[in-house]
Design a protein around this motif. Structure first.
Motif, PDB file in Angstrom:
ATOM      1  N   LEU A 140      12.249  49.804  36.328  1.00 28.44           N
ATOM      2  CA  LEU A 140      12.829  49.031  35.241  1.00 28.44           C
ATOM      3  C   LEU A 140      13.733  47.918  35.772  1.00 28.44           C
ATOM      4  CD1 LEU A 140      12.994  48.638  32.235  1.00 28.44           C
ATOM      5  CD2 LEU A 140      14.776  50.383  32.118  1.00 28.44           C
ATOM      6  N   LEU A 141      14.464  48.181  36.855  1.00 34.55           N
ATOM      7  CA  LEU A 141      15.255  47.110  37.465  1.00 34.55           C
ATOM      8  C   LEU A 141      14.359  45.968  37.904  1.00 34.55           C
ATOM      9  CD1 LEU A 141      17.840  48.970  39.764  1.00 34.55           C
ATOM     10  CD2 LEU A 141      18.211  48.039  37.474  1.00 34.55           C
ATOM     11  N   HIS A 142      13.256  46.295  38.554  1.00 30.84           N
ATOM     12  CA  HIS A 142      12.334  45.267  39.029  1.00 30.84           C
ATOM     13  C   HIS A 142      11.787  44.460  37.856  1.00 30.84           C
ATOM     14  CE1 HIS A 142       9.329  43.339  41.567  1.00 30.84           C
ATOM     15  NE2 HIS A 142       8.427  43.630  40.645  1.00 30.84           N
ATOM     16  N   TYR A 143      11.385  45.138  36.794  1.00 32.02           N
ATOM     17  CA  TYR A 143      10.834  44.461  35.623  1.00 32.02           C
ATOM     18  C   TYR A 143      11.863  43.534  34.990  1.00 32.02           C
ATOM     19  CZ  TYR A 143       9.674  43.877  30.686  1.00 32.02           C
ATOM     20  OH  TYR A 143       9.469  43.359  29.439  1.00 32.02           O
ATOM     21  N   ALA A 144      13.091  44.052  34.769  1.00 30.88           N
ATOM     22  CA  ALA A 144      14.122  43.272  34.085  1.00 30.88           C
ATOM     23  C   ALA A 144      14.515  42.041  34.896  1.00 30.88           C
ATOM     24  CB  ALA A 144      15.337  44.151  33.825  1.00 30.88           C
ATOM     25  N   ALA A 183      23.339  37.441  33.220  1.00 31.31           N
ATOM     26  CA  ALA A 183      21.993  37.822  33.665  1.00 31.31           C
ATOM     27  C   ALA A 183      22.064  39.076  34.527  1.00 31.31           C
ATOM     28  CB  ALA A 183      21.359  36.675  34.442  1.00 31.31           C
ATOM     29  N   HIS A 184      23.161  39.244  35.245  1.00 36.02           N
ATOM     30  CA  HIS A 184      23.308  40.461  36.057  1.00 36.02           C
ATOM     31  C   HIS A 184      23.343  41.703  35.176  1.00 36.02           C
ATOM     32  CE1 HIS A 184      24.615  43.298  39.062  1.00 36.02           C
ATOM     33  NE2 HIS A 184      25.684  43.577  38.348  1.00 36.02           N
ATOM     34  N   VAL A 185      24.049  41.641  34.065  1.00 33.46           N
ATOM     35  CA  VAL A 185      24.118  42.778  33.143  1.00 33.46           C
ATOM     36  C   VAL A 185      22.733  43.076  32.578  1.00 33.46           C
ATOM     37  CG1 VAL A 185      25.144  43.653  31.006  1.00 33.46           C
ATOM     38  CG2 VAL A 185      26.523  42.258  32.572  1.00 33.46           C
ATOM     39  N   ASP A 226      31.245  44.072  29.458  1.00 36.91           N
ATOM     40  CA  ASP A 226      30.220  43.148  29.947  1.00 36.91           C
ATOM     41  C   ASP A 226      30.583  41.677  29.752  1.00 36.91           C
ATOM     42  OD1 ASP A 226      29.966  43.330  27.181  1.00 36.91           O
ATOM     43  OD2 ASP A 226      27.863  43.993  27.225  1.00 36.91           O
ATOM     44  N   THR A 227      31.192  41.331  28.636  1.00 36.88           N
ATOM     45  CA  THR A 227      31.511  39.928  28.380  1.00 36.88           C
ATOM     46  C   THR A 227      32.593  39.386  29.318  1.00 36.88           C
ATOM     47  OG1 THR A 227      32.994  40.654  26.600  1.00 36.88           O
ATOM     48  CG2 THR A 227      30.769  39.973  25.970  1.00 36.88           C
ATOM     49  N   ASP A 228      33.301  40.265  30.017  1.00 37.15           N
ATOM     50  CA  ASP A 228      34.261  39.795  31.015  1.00 37.15           C
ATOM     51  C   ASP A 228      33.568  39.096  32.176  1.00 37.15           C
ATOM     52  OD1 ASP A 228      36.635  40.647  29.766  1.00 37.15           O
ATOM     53  OD2 ASP A 228      36.343  42.694  30.480  1.00 37.15           O
ATOM     54  N   MET A 229      32.262  39.289  32.295  1.00 31.46           N
ATOM     55  CA  MET A 229      31.501  38.560  33.309  1.00 31.46           C
ATOM     56  C   MET A 229      31.648  37.050  33.121  1.00 31.46           C
ATOM     57  SD  MET A 229      29.792  40.521  35.537  1.00 31.46           S
ATOM     58  CE  MET A 229      28.518  39.405  36.107  1.00 31.46           C
ATOM     59  N   ASN A 230      31.781  36.606  31.879  1.00 28.57           N
ATOM     60  CA  ASN A 230      31.902  35.174  31.623  1.00 28.57           C
ATOM     61  C   ASN A 230      33.171  34.601  32.231  1.00 28.57           C
ATOM     62  OD1 ASN A 230      29.491  34.864  30.121  1.00 28.57           O
ATOM     63  ND2 ASN A 230      30.489  35.726  28.308  1.00 28.57           N
ATOM     64  N   ALA A 231      34.243  35.389  32.226  1.00 31.52           N
ATOM     65  CA  ALA A 231      35.518  34.918  32.758  1.00 31.52           C
ATOM     66  C   ALA A 231      35.599  35.052  34.276  1.00 31.52           C
ATOM     67  CB  ALA A 231      36.672  35.680  32.105  1.00 31.52           C
ATOM     68  N   TYR A 232      35.076  36.141  34.809  1.00 28.27           N
ATOM     69  CA  TYR A 232      35.271  36.448  36.229  1.00 28.27           C
ATOM     70  C   TYR A 232      34.047  36.179  37.095  1.00 28.27           C
ATOM     71  CZ  TYR A 232      39.462  38.815  34.558  1.00 28.27           C
ATOM     72  OH  TYR A 232      40.662  39.104  33.971  1.00 28.27           O
ATOM     73  N   GLY A 233      32.883  35.969  36.479  1.00 26.20           N
ATOM     74  CA  GLY A 233      31.684  35.681  37.242  1.00 26.20           C
ATOM     75  C   GLY A 233      31.377  36.747  38.269  1.00 26.20           C
ATOM     76  N   ALA A 234      31.062  36.321  39.479  1.00 31.26           N
ATOM     77  CA  ALA A 234      30.637  37.247  40.526  1.00 31.26           C
ATOM     78  C   ALA A 234      31.719  38.233  40.927  1.00 31.26           C
ATOM     79  CB  ALA A 234      30.173  36.463  41.749  1.00 31.26           C
ATOM     80  N   TYR A 235      32.969  37.928  40.633  1.00 30.97           N
ATOM     81  CA  TYR A 235      34.051  38.859  40.975  1.00 30.97           C
ATOM     82  C   TYR A 235      34.003  40.115  40.098  1.00 30.97           C
ATOM     83  CZ  TYR A 235      35.760  35.038  43.795  1.00 30.97           C
ATOM     84  OH  TYR A 235      35.846  34.035  44.741  1.00 30.97           O
ATOM     85  N   ALA A 236      33.274  40.037  38.995  1.00 32.84           N
ATOM     86  CA  ALA A 236      33.063  41.207  38.145  1.00 32.84           C
ATOM     87  C   ALA A 236      31.640  41.739  38.262  1.00 32.84           C
ATOM     88  CB  ALA A 236      33.365  40.864  36.679  1.00 32.84           C
ATOM     89  N   PRO A 294      26.331  47.657  36.162  1.00 33.76           N
ATOM     90  CA  PRO A 294      27.212  46.610  35.644  1.00 33.76           C
ATOM     91  C   PRO A 294      28.184  47.120  34.593  1.00 33.76           C
ATOM     92  CG  PRO A 294      25.098  46.511  34.548  1.00 33.76           C
ATOM     93  CD  PRO A 294      24.978  47.587  35.590  1.00 33.76           C
ATOM     94  N   LEU A 295      29.125  46.262  34.239  1.00 36.60           N
ATOM     95  CA  LEU A 295      30.008  46.536  33.111  1.00 36.60           C
ATOM     96  C   LEU A 295      29.173  46.636  31.840  1.00 36.60           C
ATOM     97  CD1 LEU A 295      32.807  43.952  33.990  1.00 36.60           C
ATOM     98  CD2 LEU A 295      32.745  46.396  34.557  1.00 36.60           C
ATOM     99  N   ARG A 296      29.615  47.506  30.949  1.00 40.89           N
ATOM    100  CA  ARG A 296      28.862  47.746  29.706  1.00 40.89           C
ATOM    101  C   ARG A 296      29.647  47.248  28.489  1.00 40.89           C
ATOM    102  NH1 ARG A 296      23.892  48.476  31.845  1.00 40.89           N
ATOM    103  NH2 ARG A 296      23.850  50.216  33.340  1.00 40.89           N
ATOM    104  N   SER A 297      29.106  47.507  27.316  1.00 40.76           N
ATOM    105  CA  SER A 297      29.709  47.039  26.073  1.00 40.76           C
ATOM    106  C   SER A 297      30.968  47.831  25.733  1.00 40.76           C
ATOM    107  CB  SER A 297      28.704  47.175  24.932  1.00 40.76           C
ATOM    108  OG  SER A 297      28.456  48.559  24.669  1.00 40.76           O
TER     109      SER A 297
END
Length: 462
Positions: A197-201, A215-217, A280-290, A295-298
């Motif tokens: 599933l990781l490969h597919y996603a 996209a990482h999430v 998960d939405t904290d990815m927008n603020a921290y980018g690769a540092y998160a 990954p972070l979830r909802s």
């Protein structure tokens, strides 16, 4: 009058049954006495007045990556153990991902030798438990591995050398791995994400030219975790292996663990502070540092995960300390896929969880169980994990005062990548850390050289 080498006095000492106002007597680095109130009827060579602090059992961090010797620019045993001391961590359980990984006895012993005389705190080592390592699993138990780490997905391109002997993907291979580990009595600790599933996603996202942080999430969907958790549980039930789900990121995954426990499956679950404090939405603020795997979830999943902590489904909290350089993380600005996954956490776990205490989500005894006693029980660390007679005098001493996390002052080499918590308000700080009665951290300073820590080996070690 009884005499002790050292007495610690505090109004709040967190024992397994609850906090007391009392004192701890220490001889030869071991807890020799516990008493209520003042130690009026006891004598000591040294009296440490900790009246204004909370004394907790030293943290056993079940999930630490040091990276040495393959990547000394990221961390080494001296700096990693200094970070541990600063975070109230008195025992590190170090993962086998390095260059090379510890998938046979020769490599395991070389890694142990590298740590000897280079740690401020005590340290135990996992061994690699992938399909390639099956012939060595029994020998690694005899060598003193505390458990086995297995990735249930293939390594990412370019990092294959760091994962040699660490992964098993095909169901038949996982069954064989679990059968071999079951014979040792040690734990099979899995990174549970479904390979297919990781490969597919991720292939689908690449076709869409997605390189943004979220996209990482999406490339590590929740279903990948839950499918893999359920498969691991079923194989553990079939083989009798003592399973542990590492860094569980979701409440949905925790529900599978809850049901498995009710069914008698020998399974435990570990989660990490980032899954309890960031979404998960904290990815927008921290980018690769998160960017972290899983990954972070909802917020919904985080709330369910907190419920799993409170009802005892989650057994321990590890930092998943994963140091990288700023340069490595900065690659994610152009494409999130270019940056490695992970963030430092040895120095932030306990302060972040103190927020859970003040919020009423955790009692002091819950905190001690999640960070120390349950890990000691599950990994066979009989001298660790509790403030109790005969146990090592390992303590995390915290001051409950409002403060903030300051990444630039951290001990880890990876302090520049600890951005997701830099400036985070917390309800307390680690003031002092004792390892077997010796003060190794005191009000912002690591004390002594890196020779106090010792290597811990499992009960199977001959």
């Amino acid at each position: 009058m009884p005499s002790y080498e050292q007495i610690l006095r505090s109004h709040t000492i967190v024992l397994p049954d609850g906090p007391i106002d009392g004192w701890i007597g220490i001889n030869d680095g071991v807890i020799a006495a516990l008493g209520y109130g003042d130690p009026n009827d006891a004598d000591a060579d040294q009296l440490d007045d900790l009246s204004d602090y909370v004394v907790l059992p030293g943290v056993i961090d079940t999930h630490v990556h040091i990276r040495y010797p393959g990547h000394p620019e990221r961390e080494d045993f001296v700096t990693g153990s200094a970070a541990a001391a600063a975070g109230g961590v008195t025992t590190i359980l170090e993962m086998p991902i390095s260059v090379p990984p510890t998938w046979n006895v020769d490599l395991f012993e070389k890694r142990v030798d590298m740590a000897q005389g280079r740690t401020h705190v005590d340290i135990g080592f996992y061994a690699a438990g992938g399909y390639q390592a099956i012939p060595h699993i029994g020998q690694l138990a005899e060598a003193g591995a505390v458990g086995y780490k297995i990735f249930l997905h293939r390594p990412q391109k370019g990092r294959e050398h760091e994962f040699e002997g660490l992964w098993a993907v095909e169901t038949g291979h996982i069954v064989q791995v679990f059968e071999a580990i079951a014979k040792t009595g040690l734990k099979a600790c899995v990174h549970a994400e479904d390979d297919e599933l990781l490969h597919y996603a991720q292939e689908r996202l690449e076709q869409q030219h997605r390189t943004d942080p979220l996209a990482h999430v999406e490339g590590h969907p929740l279903l990948a975790e839950t499918l893999s958790v359920q498969r691991a549980i079923m194989i553990a039930k079939h083989t009798g292996a003592r399973l542990s789900i590492c860094h569980l990121s979701s409440g949905t995954g925790a529900d599978l663990v809850r049901r498995a426990k009710a069914d008698g499956v020998p399974v435990t679950a570990e989660t990490c502070p980032h899954y309890l404090t960031r979404v998960d939405t904290d990815m927008n603020a921290y980018g690769a540092y998160a960017k972290i795997n899983p990954p972070l979830r909802s917020q919904f999943e985080q709330d369910l995960l907190w419920a799993a902590i409170q009802d005892g489904t989650v057994d321990f909290i590890g930092s998943d300390h994963a140091p990288y350089t700023r340069e490595e993380k900065e690659r994610g600005r152009e494409s999130i896929w270019a940056a490695p996954a992970g963030c430092p956490g040895l120095e932030t776990t306990l302060p972040l969880l103190l927020n859970g205490v003040t919020a009423g989500r955790l009692a002091w005894t819950d905190l001690a169980r999640l960070t120390a006693s349950k890990a000691a029980d599950e990994f066979g660390l009989a001298s660790k994990g509790r403030i109790a007679l005969g146990r090592d005098a390992d303590f995390a001493v915290v001051e409950m005062t409002d403060t903030t996390i300051k990444a630039p002052t951290m001990q880890t080499k990876s302090r520049e990548t600890a951005l997701i918590y830099d400036g985070q308000p917390v309800a307390g700080r680690v003031a002092k850390t004792y390892v077997r009665g010796t003060l190794v951290y005191d009000d912002g300073h690591v004390i002594g050289d890196a020779r106090h820590g010792k290597v811990l080996r499992s009960r199977r070690h001959q």
